[in-house]
Design a protein around this motif. Structure first.
Motif, PDB file in Angstrom:
ATOM      1  N   MET A 168      -0.733   1.216  -6.006  1.00 20.71           N
ATOM      2  CA  MET A 168       0.284   0.749  -5.263  1.00 20.71           C
ATOM      3  C   MET A 168      -0.057  -0.491  -4.520  1.00 20.71           C
ATOM      4  N   VAL A 170       1.852  -3.905  -1.983  1.00 18.40           N
ATOM      5  CA  VAL A 170       2.614  -4.338  -1.126  1.00 18.40           C
ATOM      6  C   VAL A 170       2.873  -5.850  -1.168  1.00 18.40           C
ATOM      7  N   TRP A 187      11.353  -0.198  -3.434  1.00 22.96           N
ATOM      8  CA  TRP A 187      10.298  -0.207  -4.385  1.00 22.96           C
ATOM      9  C   TRP A 187      10.431  -0.012  -5.704  1.00 22.96           C
ATOM     10  N   LEU A 206       3.050   1.084  -8.542  1.00 24.25           N
ATOM     11  CA  LEU A 206       4.112   0.857  -7.887  1.00 24.25           C
ATOM     12  C   LEU A 206       3.977  -0.058  -6.772  1.00 24.25           C
ATOM     13  N   TYR A 207       5.000  -0.983  -6.664  1.00 27.34           N
ATOM     14  CA  TYR A 207       5.438  -2.151  -5.921  1.00 27.34           C
ATOM     15  C   TYR A 207       6.066  -1.842  -4.804  1.00 27.34           C
ATOM     16  N   VAL A 208       5.539  -2.011  -3.384  1.00 27.60           N
ATOM     17  CA  VAL A 208       6.465  -1.689  -2.311  1.00 27.60           C
ATOM     18  C   VAL A 208       7.117  -2.960  -1.675  1.00 27.60           C
ATOM     19  N   ASN A 209       8.241  -3.271  -1.584  1.00 27.73           N
ATOM     20  CA  ASN A 209       8.936  -4.456  -0.963  1.00 27.73           C
ATOM     21  C   ASN A 209       8.763  -4.813   0.502  1.00 27.73           C
ATOM     22  N   ALA A 216       8.458  -0.887   4.611  1.00 29.78           N
ATOM     23  CA  ALA A 216       6.988  -1.103   4.283  1.00 29.78           C
ATOM     24  C   ALA A 216       6.227  -0.640   5.334  1.00 29.78           C
ATOM     25  N   MET A 230       9.908   8.247  -2.174  1.00 30.89           N
ATOM     26  CA  MET A 230       9.423   7.165  -3.055  1.00 30.89           C
ATOM     27  C   MET A 230       8.645   7.735  -4.143  1.00 30.89           C
TER      28      MET A 230
END
Length: 305
Positions: A168, A170, A187, A206-209, A216, A230
């Motif tokens: 993951m 951010v 995400w 997994l990218y979190v905005n 976030a 998520m």
């Protein structure tokens, strides 16, 4: 108490159940309140779990709109899960007791957990279920045996027990994905479809905005509901992708530990116990809502407090 959705029938409030928390530690030593991480664990270390439940049976009958207290039978059930990664891969029953009358003293639950049954993560789910079907005039009273009336979930990372982090990151989507469809999404799952044999940590991210500041922050603080939504979505995407690919579907269970296919298989074994890959595919096709809900349920991280 961990509840991620509103049930269509009455359930038990916390003050009726009278449960505080699990105690955990080494067998024979003083136990301490369970938390999100157990430090200094290794594969030779057995554990002990203890809990005290003081169920107010009369108040439970009233809360469930059961007019005759003697008609009510409740099952106290504990399931324990373990496995490397953020999610427990295997769940098994550890305790069950049917309560048919008021408790004269608190129910003490004492569970030894052998080190050979542990790996990476320990998930403890305590539930109160309706033990027998009920006939009631109340439209909101639970009726079907097995209806979940109350639950508590503890999810513990066992330090040095294996890989504990979903890949993951951010970052600002406005900078990283400017002009792309995912720019305003909270995400985004990046994966390579059709490669179940690929290394999980190397091919999935997994990218979190970070531009969604409140979201976030909830992710960084480990908010259970946020993580469940998520990560449940991630599990749905990955399982659907594999099941819709006939070639990948046929090779899932042959994938090695640490691969994408192995992780997907673990999720499906937990969400759909006893079902073959073809059966899960049929369920996904016939009732996609039930398929999605089952995966969202196992993404439950429990309370962080």
């Amino acid at each position: 108490m961990s509840r991620s959705y509103a049930l269509p029938f009455l359930t038990l409030p916390d003050d009726v159940v009278g449960f505080d928390q699990w105690l955990i530690g080494d067998p024979g030593d003083p136990l301490f309140p369970i938390s999100m991480q157990l430090d200094a664990w290794d594969y030779a270390r057995d554990l002990q779990l203890d809990a005290r439940l003081d169920l107010d049976f009369e108040a439970a009958a009233k809360a469930l709109s059961v007019p005759e207290e003697e008609d009510l039978k409740l099952a106290i059930v504990v399931n324990i899960g373990t496995g490397s990664g953020r999610f427990a891969r295997r769940m098994k029953p550890a305790f069950k007791k049917v309560i048919e009358a008021p408790l004269t003293e608190p129910l003490i639950i004492s569970l030894p957990v052998d080190s050979c049954d542990l790996s990476g993560r320990l998930l403890v789910r305590l539930e109160i279920l309706l033990a027998e079907s009920l006939a009631s005039d109340s439209p909101l009273a639970p009726r079907t045996a097995g209806s979940r009336l109350w639950s508590d979930t503890s999810n513990v990372h066992l330090e040095d027990g294996g890989d504990t982090r979903f890949p993951m990151e951010v970052l600002s989507f406005k900078q990283a994905f400017q002009g792309q469809r995912q720019m305003d999404s909270p995400w985004y799952l990046h994966m390579r479809p059709g490669s179940p044999e690929a290394d999980f940590t190397g091919s999935v991210r997994l990218y979190v905005n970070a531009d969604h500041e409140i979201f976030a922050e909830r992710v960084s603080k480990g908010d259970p509901s946020t993580l469940q939504a998520m990560l449940g979505d991630v599990m749905i995407q990955m399982c659907r992708s594999a099941l819709e690919d006939e070639e990948a579907r046929d090779t899932l269970r042959a994938c090695e530990e640490g691969s994408v296919g192995s992780q997907i298989t673990g999720w499906m074994e937990l969400a759909f116990p006893g079902m073959s890959t073809e059966d899960v595919h049929a369920l996904m096709t016939a009732t996609p809502g039930a398929f999605h809900a089952a995966l969202l349920s196992i993404a439950d991280m429990g309370e962080t407090e």
